[in-house]
Scaffold this motif. Structure first.
Motif, PDB file in Angstrom:
ATOM      1  N   GLY A  99     -33.711  49.212 -26.737  1.00  0.00           N
ATOM      2  CA  GLY A  99     -32.558  50.016 -26.346  1.00  0.00           C
ATOM      3  C   GLY A  99     -31.576  49.337 -25.423  1.00  0.00           C
ATOM      4  O   GLY A  99     -30.503  49.868 -25.161  1.00  0.00           O
ATOM      5  N   CYS A 101     -29.608  46.734 -25.701  1.00  0.00           N
ATOM      6  CA  CYS A 101     -28.309  46.354 -26.260  1.00  0.00           C
ATOM      7  C   CYS A 101     -27.518  47.554 -26.746  1.00  0.00           C
ATOM      8  O   CYS A 101     -26.345  47.429 -27.082  1.00  0.00           O
ATOM      9  N   GLN A 102     -28.179  48.711 -26.850  1.00  0.00           N
ATOM     10  CA  GLN A 102     -27.590  49.811 -27.608  1.00  0.00           C
ATOM     11  C   GLN A 102     -26.348  50.436 -26.967  1.00  0.00           C
ATOM     12  O   GLN A 102     -25.428  50.812 -27.697  1.00  0.00           O
ATOM     13  N   THR A 137     -32.257  45.192 -34.582  1.00  0.00           N
ATOM     14  CA  THR A 137     -32.003  46.514 -35.176  1.00  0.00           C
ATOM     15  C   THR A 137     -30.771  46.525 -36.079  1.00  0.00           C
ATOM     16  O   THR A 137     -30.248  47.583 -36.407  1.00  0.00           O
TER      17      THR A 137
HETATM   18  S1  FES Z   1     -32.016  44.316 -27.874  1.00  0.00           S
HETATM   19 FE1  FES Z   1     -33.608  45.745 -28.000  1.00  0.00          FE
HETATM   20  S2  FES Z   1     -32.741  47.328 -29.221  1.00  0.00           S
HETATM   21 FE2  FES Z   1     -31.260  45.761 -29.261  1.00  0.00          FE
END
Ligand code: FES
Ligand code: FES
Lengths: 153, 743
Positions: A99, A101-102, A137
């Protein structure tokens, strides 16, 4: 003292004008949704909107911002149709892994969908390839942007 | 991280701190009546079972079998709030969601009724790594749920003077079926807590599962999508200052000099600190940017020390040197060397793999507040116990005065199985009165990582008339990571059993086999675990070699492997499925090629096929990757798929682009401009994952995709280019030059 317009609120900050917006957000104003990943505009973790366009906060000196409105993930309007569609798509498709980078990915996707409501794969790739994801992802981000675009139709 | 280190053996039987547990239970019950239940959590190797302190709840639970450490808890409060306290950390692998599913399934509650808390350090079991989370939690979490359910039902039945067998549970409610009476879990929690914990609770028949095996949304999505999830990087402790560090860029060097006054003159800089070993400097400021400017102003001068002459070539030469001379025989069956020596046909190939950095998206960071009477640490760690122990050692505080607050991890990949950044942070934080948050720059993160080792492997085979293996020898040259990370796990002979993954542990069986290990510790570098550990390392070599043998035999790579897997139905099933789904036997569009890899690692089977196009030797387009997976019983199918997708992409990044190089002892890759990470436009156009239904115990999944990435891609690229890829990274200048020579 510098004045900044962040998420519709005026803020006065007492920092050197060369300080990147990222660190003013995080360490001065305590707004942590915008992430630090590289500090050299290579990863997109720090993506925010300036005048509605996706920019990298880590190499944007606050002294250059002036009146231009900034918005960050914690400040986006959750009832805005694009914001709603993007966040809902991210949840529906279980995009996130770690999460980290999200927030940057989501800010980039919102900016993209505001200018290209029905992006092709190529448009998505070109708009989001500035945003790295170490967890990989990408397949789901691409699908989620299409999903969000579909919901906005 | 190795299977041994994490799955471990049950701890020796001993009584937990009985009095403390009793006292605290009274305390908890007195505080409003709650049922607290430790799950039956196996501790690793030497872990001493101890009740874990928890800030709000004190010590928990008696009636815990002494052979198990209470490292995960169910907490049911009188107001029906249900909390699961988890020792495994969420670093993206979906472990929170999977754990909630297992617990909720047996307990009889809805997913949405369960809240999650990260556990503080307990009795040594808190290692999240090696794909073991699901494997180790599968049974204990279900048992915990079932035990709690049975106690709650018993309590309700007693109150109703009814037969517990006539009661059912649903959505945290006990229902007496004949009369329709109902009670919430919370209403009977206090009473249930006085009952003995059933030692062998009856588990649900898997065919009646309503959650497990059915795709569930991640429990951490909403917070992460709204930017509310708190990572270590996001910790805000009142009064905290921000530090950033520079360690000597050469391992083993020390500080030579610096211009402290220049740093202190920067606006916002508060302090310049040096660590106990005199090899790291920390500039503390009001915010990161001031600290960063301060660090630059210091104009640090280093004494490089004994490793100043190390460069990448030194490391590779040392590894190639290990191909001859003495080695440990790690595994042997028959007399493979003799068979090869006398065979009519033999084949030998040598493979090389580079040092790799982890580069998790969240750069390394740690926050610590060291006070005379206690120490608090906030960080993302896969190894909370070691984080606590290092602080205990540095501060001299008793264990129960040191708290590690585990945060969401912005990418682990093995990096956060190291705790040296916690040691560093506590060392600096004890020099200042305020809470200190240390943030590493990406440059520090890449140049001061602990790296996946470089390896050289050589495989030789004796072959029969049809080109099949009659004997196989495999020599691995490289470091034994476990020797530093967990020394007792190094075998008497000096072998690191992680190296057996994908080599000795394989879906194939050979008539004669020998695995040798020539240990060479890399000079001037600290080596560490990296996603996929031995599986990633070994599979590139073994599946590359099998592919070469198929090619040599003029056989189809899938058919050749099928013949070798005749005795292994689970492996055959994944291979056949992926071949069918990927259209292995259908013609390809011009310019495209396919490659295949088969694996058994971390308790899971997978076969994968990549379809690529190479417009030139420096460019590869990955059109499609198919993977068929048999990872035993699947807890959350969509998370398996997501881990395979992500694991493949993580592995492709490294396989194509990544190599840490050294010059004069210094790592040359400093940020994402020189450490290339696969971007969305370079990612596969499509990844299709197919799950094979299975009732075997769950296997690991977080590392499976990564292990497959290099071999499946290398084999596809070999087919595309008509040359073998025996050196990683695949798109290195070295490979491109070799390709031009051959082509
Ligand atoms: S870097 Fe971990 S979800 Fe994108
Ligand atoms: S932190 Fe700004 S682009 Fe990486």
């Amino acid at each position: 003292m510098l004045s900044l317009n962040i998420n519709g609120q005026p803020h006065q900050v007492d920092v050197d004008p060369d300080t990147p917006l990222l660190w003013v957000l995080r360490d001065v104003l305590g707004m942590n949704a915008t992430k630090f990943g590289c500090g050299i505009a290579q990863c997109g973790a720090c993506t925010v909107h300036m005048n509605g366009r996706a920019v990298r906060a880590c190499n944007l000196p606050v002294g250059l911002i002036g009146e231009q409105p900034i918005s960050t993930l914690e400040g986006v309007d959750p009832t805005d149709p694009v914001v709603k569609a993007v966040q809902a798509a991210w949840i529906a498709l279980d995009v996130v892994q770690c999460g980290y980078c999200q927030p940057g990915q989501i800010m980039a996707a919102i900016a993209l969908l505001r200018t290209a409501p029905h992006p092709t794969d190529e448009q998505i790739d070109s708009a989001l390839s500035a945003n790295l994801c170490r967890c990989g992802t990408y397949m789901r981000i691409r699908a989620a942007v299409h999903h969000a675009a579909g919901a906005l139709a | 991280m190795t299977t041994r280190a994490t799955t471990g053996t049950p701890a020796p039987a001993h009584a937990p701190a009985h009095t403390a547990a009793q006292a605290s239970r009274r305390q908890v019950l007195g505080a409003g009546g709650a049922l607290l239940l430790a799950t039956l959590w196996p501790t690793p190797r030497s872990g001493r079972a101890q009740p874990a302190p928890h800030p709000e709840q004190g010590l928990l639970v008696e009636n815990t079998p002494a052979a198990f450490a209470p490292n995960a808890y169910i907490r049911i409060a009188a107001d029906n709030r249900i909390t699961l306290i988890l020792p495994n950390v969420e670093m993206g692998q979906g472990i929170y969601t999977g754990s909630v599913m297992l617990l909720a399934e047996e307990l009889g509650v809805d997913m949405a009724q369960v809240a999650i808390e990260a556990a503080p350090p307990g009795g040594g079991a808190e290692i999240t790594g090696g794909s073991t989370s699901v494997m180790t939690e599968w049974l204990p979490l279900r048992q915990a749920g079932a035990a709690a359910r049975s106690m709650l039902v018993q309590a309700a039945a007693t109150r109703w003077q009814a037969n517990p067998a006539e009661c059912t549970t649903r959505s945290a409610t006990i229902i007496h079926t004949p009369t329709g009476r109902s009670l919430s879990f919370g209403a009977v929690a206090a009473q249930a807590a006085t009952l003995p914990v059933p030692q062998k609770p009856t588990l649900k028949d898997p065919s009646t599962y309503t959650l497990v095996g059915h795709a569930q949304h991640r429990v951490d999505s909403v917070a992460k999508v709204q930017g509310r999830a708190v990572f270590g990087m996001d910790i805000q402790v009142p009064g905290q200052k921000i530090g950033t560090v520079a360690a000597c860029p050469v391992e083993g060097g020390t500080l030579g000099g610096m211009n402290k006054a220049a740093a202190l003159a920067i606006r916002g800089v508060q302090a310049v600190l040096v660590n106990a070993q005199n090899n790291t400097v920390c500039v503390v400021a009001d915010h990161y940017w001031a600290a960063r400017k301060g660090l630059r102003a210091l104009k640090l001068h280093w004494h490089d020390g004994p490793n100043a002459h190390i460069n990448t070539q030194t490391i590779y030469e040392q590894l190639h040197d290990g191909l001859s001379g003495p080695a440990i025989v790690a595994n042997t069956k028959g007399d493979a060397p003799a068979i090869i020596a006398h065979a009519h046909a033999t084949y030998t190939a040598t493979y090389q793999q580079p040092l790799l950095a982890h580069a998790p998206m969240e750069p390394i960071n740690c926050t610590a507040h060291v006070r005379p009477d206690g120490c608090d640490i906030w960080t993302g760690t896969q190894i909370a116990d070691r984080a606590r122990d290092t602080a205990v050692e540095l501060t001299g505080l008793p264990k129960d005065k040191v708290m590690v607050h585990c945060q969401y991890i912005g990418g682990g990949f093995g990096r956060r199985l190291e705790h040296e950044y916690v040691t560093q942070c506590v060392d600096f934080a004890r020099q200042v009165p305020y809470p200190l948050k240390i943030i590493w720059s990406r440059e520090e993160d890449l140049t001061r990582d602990r790296y996946r080792p470089a390896y050289v492997d050589q495989m030789s085979a004796a072959l029969d008339d049809k080109g099949f293996i009659t004997a196989l020898t495999h020599r691995i040259v490289g470091p034994a990571v476990v020797a530093r990370w967990d020394p007792p796990e190094l075998t008497k002979d000096g072998y690191d059993e992680d190296l057996s993954v994908a080599t000795v542990i394989t879906p194939y069986s050979y008539p004669a086999y020998r695995l040798e290990f020539a240990r060479r510790e890399a000079p001037g570098i600290v080596t560490a675990w990296w996603r996929g550990v031995g599986g990633t390392r070994g599979l590139f070599v073994v599946e590359g070699f099998i592919d070469e043998l198929a090619q040599r035999a003029g056989a189809d790579p899938v058919a050749y492997r099928r013949a070798m897997l005749a005795q292994n139905p689970r492996a055959l099933a994944v291979l056949d499925r992926v071949a069918q789904e990927a259209g292995w036997n259908t013609p390809l569009p011009p310019g495209r090629a396919r490659g295949v890899a088969v694996q058994f690692a971390f308790g899971s089977y997978m076969a994968s096929i990549a379809e690529v196009e190479m417009p030139d030797p420096d460019n590869v387009i990955i059109h499609r990757v198919c993977a068929a997976v048999d990872c035993g019983r699947v807890i959350n199918p969509d998370q398996v798929i997501s881990q395979i997708e992500g694991g493949l992409i993580f592995g492709f990044s490294a396989a194509l682009y990544n190599e840490i190089t050294l010059e004069d002892g210094r790592v040359q890759q400093t940020n994402f401009n020189t450490w290339r990470v696969m971007r969305m436009n370079e990612a596969p156009r499509k990844i299709d994952v197919f799950l094979i239904p299975s009732t075997e115990d769950p296997g690991g999944i977080g590392e499976v995709g990564t292990a497959a990435a290099a071999p499946v891609l290398a084999n596809a690229m070999a087919a595309a280019q008509g040359r073998r890829y025996r050196t990683l990274p695949l798109l290195s200048a070295r490979n491109a030059a070799a390709g031009k020579e051959q082509g």
